[in-house]
Design a protein around this motif. Structure first.
Motif, mmCIF file in Angstrom:
data_model
loop_
_atom_site.group_PDB
_atom_site.id
_atom_site.type_symbol
_atom_site.label_atom_id
_atom_site.label_comp_id
_atom_site.label_asym_id
_atom_site.label_seq_id
_atom_site.Cartn_x
_atom_site.Cartn_y
_atom_site.Cartn_z
ATOM 1 N N ILE A 159 -22.544 -6.171 46.547
ATOM 2 C CA ILE A 159 -22.105 -7.248 47.233
ATOM 3 C C ILE A 159 -23.017 -7.312 48.635
ATOM 4 O O ILE A 159 -23.360 -8.381 48.861
ATOM 5 N N MET A 160 -23.315 -5.982 48.966
ATOM 6 C CA MET A 160 -23.971 -6.046 50.210
ATOM 7 C C MET A 160 -25.428 -5.658 50.196
ATOM 8 O O MET A 160 -25.916 -4.627 49.637
ATOM 9 N N ASP A 177 -17.058 -9.327 36.141
ATOM 10 C CA ASP A 177 -16.645 -8.101 36.049
ATOM 11 C C ASP A 177 -16.966 -7.337 37.493
ATOM 12 O O ASP A 177 -17.750 -7.904 38.394
ATOM 13 N N PHE A 178 -16.104 -6.376 38.135
ATOM 14 C CA PHE A 178 -16.351 -5.505 39.116
ATOM 15 C C PHE A 178 -16.286 -4.229 38.954
ATOM 16 O O PHE A 178 -15.418 -3.576 38.338
ATOM 17 N N LEU A 179 -17.354 -3.311 39.681
ATOM 18 C CA LEU A 179 -17.167 -1.926 39.431
ATOM 19 C C LEU A 179 -17.256 -1.586 40.862
ATOM 20 O O LEU A 179 -18.269 -1.862 41.685
ATOM 21 N N SER A 180 -16.536 -0.537 41.333
ATOM 22 C CA SER A 180 -16.375 0.169 42.618
ATOM 23 C C SER A 180 -17.466 1.523 42.754
ATOM 24 O O SER A 180 -17.219 2.164 41.728
ATOM 25 N N VAL A 214 -14.489 -9.004 46.946
ATOM 26 C CA VAL A 214 -14.293 -9.049 45.356
ATOM 27 C C VAL A 214 -13.709 -10.217 45.115
ATOM 28 O O VAL A 214 -14.122 -10.746 43.927
ATOM 29 N N LEU A 215 -12.605 -10.608 45.541
ATOM 30 C CA LEU A 215 -11.918 -11.787 45.079
ATOM 31 C C LEU A 215 -12.743 -13.058 45.379
ATOM 32 O O LEU A 215 -12.703 -13.868 44.515
ATOM 33 N N ILE A 253 -21.977 -8.779 37.071
ATOM 34 C CA ILE A 253 -21.215 -7.652 37.277
ATOM 35 C C ILE A 253 -21.294 -7.260 38.773
ATOM 36 O O ILE A 253 -22.633 -7.089 38.993
ATOM 37 N N ILE A 254 -20.641 -7.474 39.537
ATOM 38 C CA ILE A 254 -20.705 -6.966 40.857
ATOM 39 C C ILE A 254 -20.442 -5.413 41.185
ATOM 40 O O ILE A 254 -19.330 -4.847 40.734
#
Length: 121
Positions: A54-55, A100-103, A90-91, A79-80
């Motif tokens: 994201i950043m 999709d999203f992964l932290s 994220v939203l 995929i973020i």
């Protein structure tokens, strides 16, 4: 079958680890470290999946999702990944069409599973 994966992140250590794992699985991996490089790459090549932080400098992962979905009109999986457990970002990414999203931190194996899941849809 060899899939083209675009990795967009400015964390070189993470990228080298992911690149190694993805190439070992037989994928063709392209790495870019900022949003300008993402745009240049996407103007010439369409990957099978995009994994983006994201950043990022110049162009965030959210702007990337917006660019791919609304300007390029592509439906490829995105995929973020993000270390900033920032729910708003994220939203926003999901609202714009991220798949999709992964932290961070996450295991390369988990990312591989998610990439495979998106490619097999």
């Amino acid at each position: 079958m060899k899939k083209k994966i675009l990795l967009a992140d400015d964390d070189e250590l993470l990228i080298s680890l992911l690149q190694f794992r993805l190439k070992k699985e037989g994928h063709e991996v392209t790495f870019v470290s900022n949003g300008k490089e993402v745009k240049e790459y996407l103007n010439n090549t369409i990957p099978d999946v995009i994994v983006s932080d994201i950043m990022m400098p110049y162009f965030s992962g959210i702007e990337l999702v917006d660019f791919v979905r609304n300007e390029l009109r592509l439906t490829i999986p995105i995929i973020i990944i993000s270390s900033a457990g920032n729910e708003e970002n994220v939203l926003s990414a999901f609202e714009l069409g991220a798949n999709d999203f992964l932290s961070k931190p996450f295991s390369p194996t988990e990312l591989l599973l998610r990439i495979t899941k998106e490619l097999n849809k």
